[in-house]
Design a protein around this motif. Structure first.
Motif, PDB file in Angstrom:
ATOM      1  N   UNK A   1       0.863  -1.229  -0.039  1.00 45.73           N
ATOM      2  CA  UNK A   1      -0.266   0.142  -0.148  1.00 45.73           C
ATOM      3  C   UNK A   1       0.854   1.269  -0.050  1.00 45.73           C
ATOM      4  N   UNK A   2       2.099   1.233  -0.504  1.00 46.41           N
ATOM      5  CA  UNK A   2       3.163   2.335  -0.567  1.00 46.41           C
ATOM      6  C   UNK A   2       3.877   2.469   0.442  1.00 46.41           C
ATOM      7  N   UNK A   3       4.141   1.306   1.476  1.00 44.00           N
ATOM      8  CA  UNK A   3       5.072   1.350   2.344  1.00 44.00           C
ATOM      9  C   UNK A   3       6.573   1.141   1.702  1.00 44.00           C
ATOM     10  N   UNK A   4       6.373   0.603   0.651  1.00 43.45           N
ATOM     11  CA  UNK A   4       7.802   0.188  -0.139  1.00 43.45           C
ATOM     12  C   UNK A   4       7.432   0.658  -1.719  1.00 43.45           C
ATOM     13  N   UNK A   5       8.057   1.570  -2.156  1.00 46.66           N
ATOM     14  CA  UNK A   5       7.968   1.671  -3.689  1.00 46.66           C
ATOM     15  C   UNK A   5       9.326   1.417  -4.455  1.00 46.66           C
ATOM     16  N   UNK A   6       9.286   0.405  -5.243  1.00 44.67           N
ATOM     17  CA  UNK A   6      10.519  -0.011  -5.830  1.00 44.67           C
ATOM     18  C   UNK A   6      10.387   0.230  -7.383  1.00 44.67           C
TER      19      UNK A   6
ATOM     20  N   UNK B   1      10.615   4.004   1.158  1.00 45.68           N
ATOM     21  CA  UNK B   1      10.462   3.084   2.220  1.00 45.68           C
ATOM     22  C   UNK B   1       9.955   3.757   3.639  1.00 45.68           C
ATOM     23  N   UNK B   2       8.811   3.078   4.213  1.00 43.56           N
ATOM     24  CA  UNK B   2       8.194   3.402   5.448  1.00 43.56           C
ATOM     25  C   UNK B   2       8.160   2.276   6.158  1.00 43.56           C
ATOM     26  N   UNK B   3       8.897   1.883   7.335  1.00 43.34           N
ATOM     27  CA  UNK B   3       8.761   0.717   8.167  1.00 43.34           C
ATOM     28  C   UNK B   3       8.182   0.996   9.309  1.00 43.34           C
ATOM     29  N   UNK B   4       7.626   0.012  10.178  1.00 44.02           N
ATOM     30  CA  UNK B   4       6.905  -0.120  11.327  1.00 44.02           C
ATOM     31  C   UNK B   4       8.206   0.126  12.489  1.00 44.02           C
ATOM     32  N   UNK B   5       7.694   0.876  13.330  1.00 47.16           N
ATOM     33  CA  UNK B   5       8.751   1.045  14.549  1.00 47.16           C
ATOM     34  C   UNK B   5       8.962  -0.483  15.184  1.00 47.16           C
TER      35      UNK B   5
ATOM     36  N   UNK C   1      13.794  -3.842   8.428  1.00 45.94           N
ATOM     37  CA  UNK C   1      12.891  -3.072   7.959  1.00 45.94           C
ATOM     38  C   UNK C   1      11.686  -3.913   7.711  1.00 45.94           C
ATOM     39  N   UNK C   2      10.578  -3.700   8.675  1.00 45.40           N
ATOM     40  CA  UNK C   2       9.286  -4.345   8.635  1.00 45.40           C
ATOM     41  C   UNK C   2       8.473  -3.442   7.983  1.00 45.40           C
ATOM     42  N   UNK C   3       8.079  -3.683   6.602  1.00 43.92           N
ATOM     43  CA  UNK C   3       7.290  -2.966   6.108  1.00 43.92           C
ATOM     44  C   UNK C   3       5.445  -3.264   6.072  1.00 43.92           C
TER      45      UNK C   3
ATOM     46  N   UNK D   1       2.099   5.651   5.886  1.00 43.26           N
ATOM     47  CA  UNK D   1       1.801   4.860   4.569  1.00 43.26           C
ATOM     48  C   UNK D   1       0.550   4.999   4.174  1.00 43.26           C
ATOM     49  N   UNK D   2       0.368   5.404   2.749  1.00 39.73           N
ATOM     50  CA  UNK D   2      -1.070   5.501   2.076  1.00 39.73           C
ATOM     51  C   UNK D   2      -0.529   5.499   0.492  1.00 39.73           C
TER      52      UNK D   2
END
Length: 272
Positions: free
Chosen positions: A68-73, A86-90, A153-155, A198-199
């Motif tokens: 859902x956009x947490x990782x754009x490659x 890249x947006x990962x969970x804390x 990194x947990x996405x 993330x969105x």
């Protein structure tokens, strides 16, 4: 303004109810390429879960928005694909969630996604179902140890169980002061967890910047509530006719259903 970038959901949008791709889409994308209009896939799926679809549509040269956009490659066909976003969970919130679920909801299947890797604690019926859907094989490991001992990194975290139990888990996690995580039911028994930043809307903003475009020059297509922000943001938001009424209301226009080649018809009508 002319549409110069398209961002499209996958499940329920370009895939019909039998998980077959819109039969007019490959030709439509070939024609988009002649006009230099990128067609970008966006989904809650992992990179590997999107690879075969991207191959079939011949869009591997374009960015792909995973989780859902947490990782754009980009360059997904390469083992060393490049990361645009890249947006990962804390880590602290992941550990707290794992503890809550393992202590209070032991029947819930916990799926942890990092880049292209899928980790689980055990192979249960839910993991088997997910493996059958995605055609992927998870790595079995102790999740608490994996998170504690690795700078991983947990996405996305995906929780699966019966709908009644997932509803309880959803409420418990929302009440647990996890301010930097967001929760979304993609199915009644699928709870997806990503970083709160993330969105698909943020992915669309980032992609527009990447291509040096105005948002008014973009088009988005989707069928579910997590698609609403990108439908509202794009210059032209297109909802599928199989979408819920509220999702349709958030879009500029409604195309055919996912069983009626709605995506390729929208591209022909509004772009080509």
């Amino acid at each position: 303004m002319a549409i110069k970038l398209i961002l499209s959901d996958i499940d329920g949008t370009i895939l019909d109810d039998n998980n077959k791709i819109d039969t007019g889409l490959r030709l439509a994308i070939a024609n988009l390429k002649k006009q230099s209009v990128p067609f970008v896939l966006a989904s809650a799926r992992s990179p590997q879960g999107m690879l075969n679809i991207a191959k079939e549509l011949d869009v591997l040269d374009n960015p792909i928005a995973c989780y859902n956009g947490a990782l754009v490659v980009k360059d997904l066909q390469s083992n060393n694909y490049s990361t645009i976003l890249s947006h990962q969970l804390e880590k602290a919130e992941i550990e707290k969630m794992l503890t809550i679920i393992q202590q209070n909801f032991p029947k819930v299947a916990i799926n942890l996604y990092s880049g292209s890797d899928w980790y689980v604690e055990k192979i249960d019926k839910w993991v088997k179902i997910e493996a059958d859907i995605t055609k992927l094989t998870p790595i079995v490991t102790d999740l608490q140890t994996l998170v504690a001992k690795n700078n991983l990194p947990v996405h996305k975290i995906l929780l699966i169980s019966e709908p009644e139990e997932i509803a309880q888990v959803h409420q418990r996690l929302r009440d647990s002061n996890l301010a930097n995580s967001s929760f979304y039911l993609s199915k009644p028994n699928y709870l997806e967890i990503t970083n709160a930043q993330v969105s698909k809307e943020k992915a669309l903003r980032e992609l527009a910047k990447t291509y040096n475009l105005e948002l008014s020059e973009t088009m988005s297509l989707g069928d579910n509530f997590n698609d609403v922000p990108m439908l509202k943001l794009a210059g032209l938001g297109v909802a599928m006719d199989n979408a819920p009424t509220e999702v349709k209301k958030s879009a500029n226009v409604v195309t055919g259903t996912n069983n009626q080649n709605g995506v390729s018809k929208a591209i022909e009508k509004y772009v080509l």
